[in-house]
Design a protein around this motif. Structure first.
Motif, PDB file in Angstrom:
ATOM      1  N   SER A 209       0.847  -1.299  -0.009  1.00  0.00           N
ATOM      2  CA  SER A 209       0.070   0.011   0.141  1.00  0.00           C
ATOM      3  C   SER A 209       0.862   1.351   0.035  1.00  0.00           C
ATOM      4  O   SER A 209       1.973   1.023   0.405  1.00  0.00           O
ATOM      5  CB  SER A 209      -1.036  -0.099   1.190  1.00  0.00           C
ATOM      6  OG  SER A 209      -0.203   0.058   2.349  1.00  0.00           O
ATOM      7  N   GLN A 211       0.596   5.637   0.792  1.00  0.00           N
ATOM      8  CA  GLN A 211      -0.276   6.800   1.057  1.00  0.00           C
ATOM      9  C   GLN A 211       0.691   8.112   0.749  1.00  0.00           C
ATOM     10  O   GLN A 211       1.753   8.139   1.405  1.00  0.00           O
ATOM     11  CB  GLN A 211      -0.565   6.457   2.735  1.00  0.00           C
ATOM     12  CG  GLN A 211      -1.469   7.617   2.903  1.00  0.00           C
ATOM     13  CD  GLN A 211      -1.942   7.756   4.664  1.00  0.00           C
ATOM     14  OE1 GLN A 211      -1.578   6.566   5.221  1.00  0.00           O
ATOM     15  NE2 GLN A 211      -2.897   8.331   4.874  1.00  0.00           N
ATOM     16  N   GLN A 213       1.045  12.034   1.918  1.00  0.00           N
ATOM     17  CA  GLN A 213       0.660  13.076   2.705  1.00  0.00           C
ATOM     18  C   GLN A 213       0.440  14.311   1.989  1.00  0.00           C
ATOM     19  O   GLN A 213       1.028  14.527   0.893  1.00  0.00           O
ATOM     20  CB  GLN A 213       1.691  13.147   4.260  1.00  0.00           C
ATOM     21  CG  GLN A 213       1.298  12.009   4.776  1.00  0.00           C
ATOM     22  CD  GLN A 213       0.193  11.196   5.284  1.00  0.00           C
ATOM     23  OE1 GLN A 213      -0.581  12.147   5.748  1.00  0.00           O
ATOM     24  NE2 GLN A 213       0.032   9.997   5.478  1.00  0.00           N
TER      25      GLN A 213
END
Length: 341
Positions: A209, A211, A213
């Motif tokens: 995964s 991510q 920011q």
């Protein structure tokens, strides 16, 4: 003299026997010590021949005698017999994190996690942006031998960091600065796809995964973004208010149209009812007049038999007076009759 010689011989034998006994005792002690040392060394070597694989580990077998590494990974947890001098090269078997973030001192990453500062990149319009992100990775079990031969047992972390920074820096130039705050999801998907391909092909690591920011922009640009967002919000509020007003006015218009339609229907119904009532009244009046005319005609014929028309009228009126007196309540009113001359 013979006794002296005998006593001298006995003392000499005693003097020779004591050193031999000490030597024999020393030999026996040395032999026992060697045996104990051998046993201890044997136990230590046997103990070192076993090594444990933890539940969260995979391992490769290193042969100290041939200085080679086994290609088949050990994936089952438990104690493994390796042989004297051999040992295990362990790798994590679970998901691990790679951070490019700014954390305070309260953050304590796992020993197998990678913790690095944010990556500074440039967008395709030349703006300098600082990016924070993290992704979850896992080593490919079937490729542990290839990983070790490529970068060693710990070198994959540094290599992964360098590859990741290169991928992010390269793909950041494909997006504008506006995309990093307006279309961050699209940017994150592009980063993940590129990072997954590069790490899988070059370092045998799977990205689970990713991510991204919010980006850190220069102060002037960040201020402009805030102002733009406020303006967009004001525009959205104005559009919403306009939409609400339009709905309200449309509702009022529909209500007025419905009311007008109801009034028209009511008026048409009243007009139809009036017309039908008038027709019925006209029909009744016409019928009544017809009946009266027929009655009068028959009365004239009756009273006019054998007399003139003037006498027929006089006779008919007298008859009407008599009928009126019959129908009249004598106690209520008094009628004065004037004889007709």
């Amino acid at each position: 003299s013979c006794q002296g010689i005998a006593s001298f011989s006995t003392g000499a034998d005693t003097a020779v026997t004591q050193p031999e006994a000490m030597v024999n005792q020393a030999v026996m002690l040395g032999s026992g010590g060697c045996c104990c040392l051998f046993v201890i060394c044997l136990i230590v070597m046997l103990f070192l021949s076993f090594q444990k694989v933890e539940q969260s580990q995979w391992a490769l077998r290193y042969n100290w005698w041939t200085e080679s590494v086994g290609e088949n990974p050990i994936t089952q947890a438990g104690v493994q017999y390796l042989g004297v001098g051999n040992y295990l090269i362990t790798f994590p078997s679970t998901n691990k994190y790679c951070y490019f973030r700014e954390f305070d001192n309260s953050f304590n990453p796992d020993k197998d996690d990678v913790f690095m500062p944010p990556i500074t990149v440039r967008t395709n319009d030349g703006l300098k942006v600082k990016l924070e992100m993290e992704f979850v990775y896992r080593l490919q079990m079937a490729k542990l031998y290839d990983v070790y031969m490529l970068v060693g047992d710990e070198g994959y972390k540094n290599t992964m960091v360098h590859l990741s920074e290169g991928v992010i820096t390269e793909y950041a130039t494909k997006f504008s600065a506006q995309a990093f705050y307006g279309d961050r999801g699209e940017v994150a998907d592009a980063f993940k796809d590129a990072l997954t391909k590069v790490l899988s092909d070059r370092l045998f690591i799977d990205v689970q995964s990713f991510q991204l920011q919010p980006a850190h922009f220069p102060p002037e640009y960040a201020t402009a973004i805030v102002e733009t967002q406020e303006m967009k919000q004001d525009i959205q509020v104005a559009l919403q208010e306009n939409k609400t007003k339009f709905i309200q006015k449309t509702t009022l218009l529909k209500n007025a149209e419905e009311l007008a339609h109801q009034i028209i229907i009511q008026a048409e119904g009243d007009a139809q009812q009036t017309m039908l009532a008038n027709k019925a009244e006209v029909a009744q009046y016409s019928y009544r007049q017809k009946v009266l005319a027929e009655g009068y005609s028959k009365a004239f014929e009756f009273f006019g038999t054998g007399a003139t028309a003037q006498d027929a009228v006089t006779n008919f009126l007298n008859y009407m007076k008599i009928e009126a007196l019959k129908a009249h309540n004598g106690s209520a009113k008094t009628i004065k009759l004037t004889p007709v001359s």
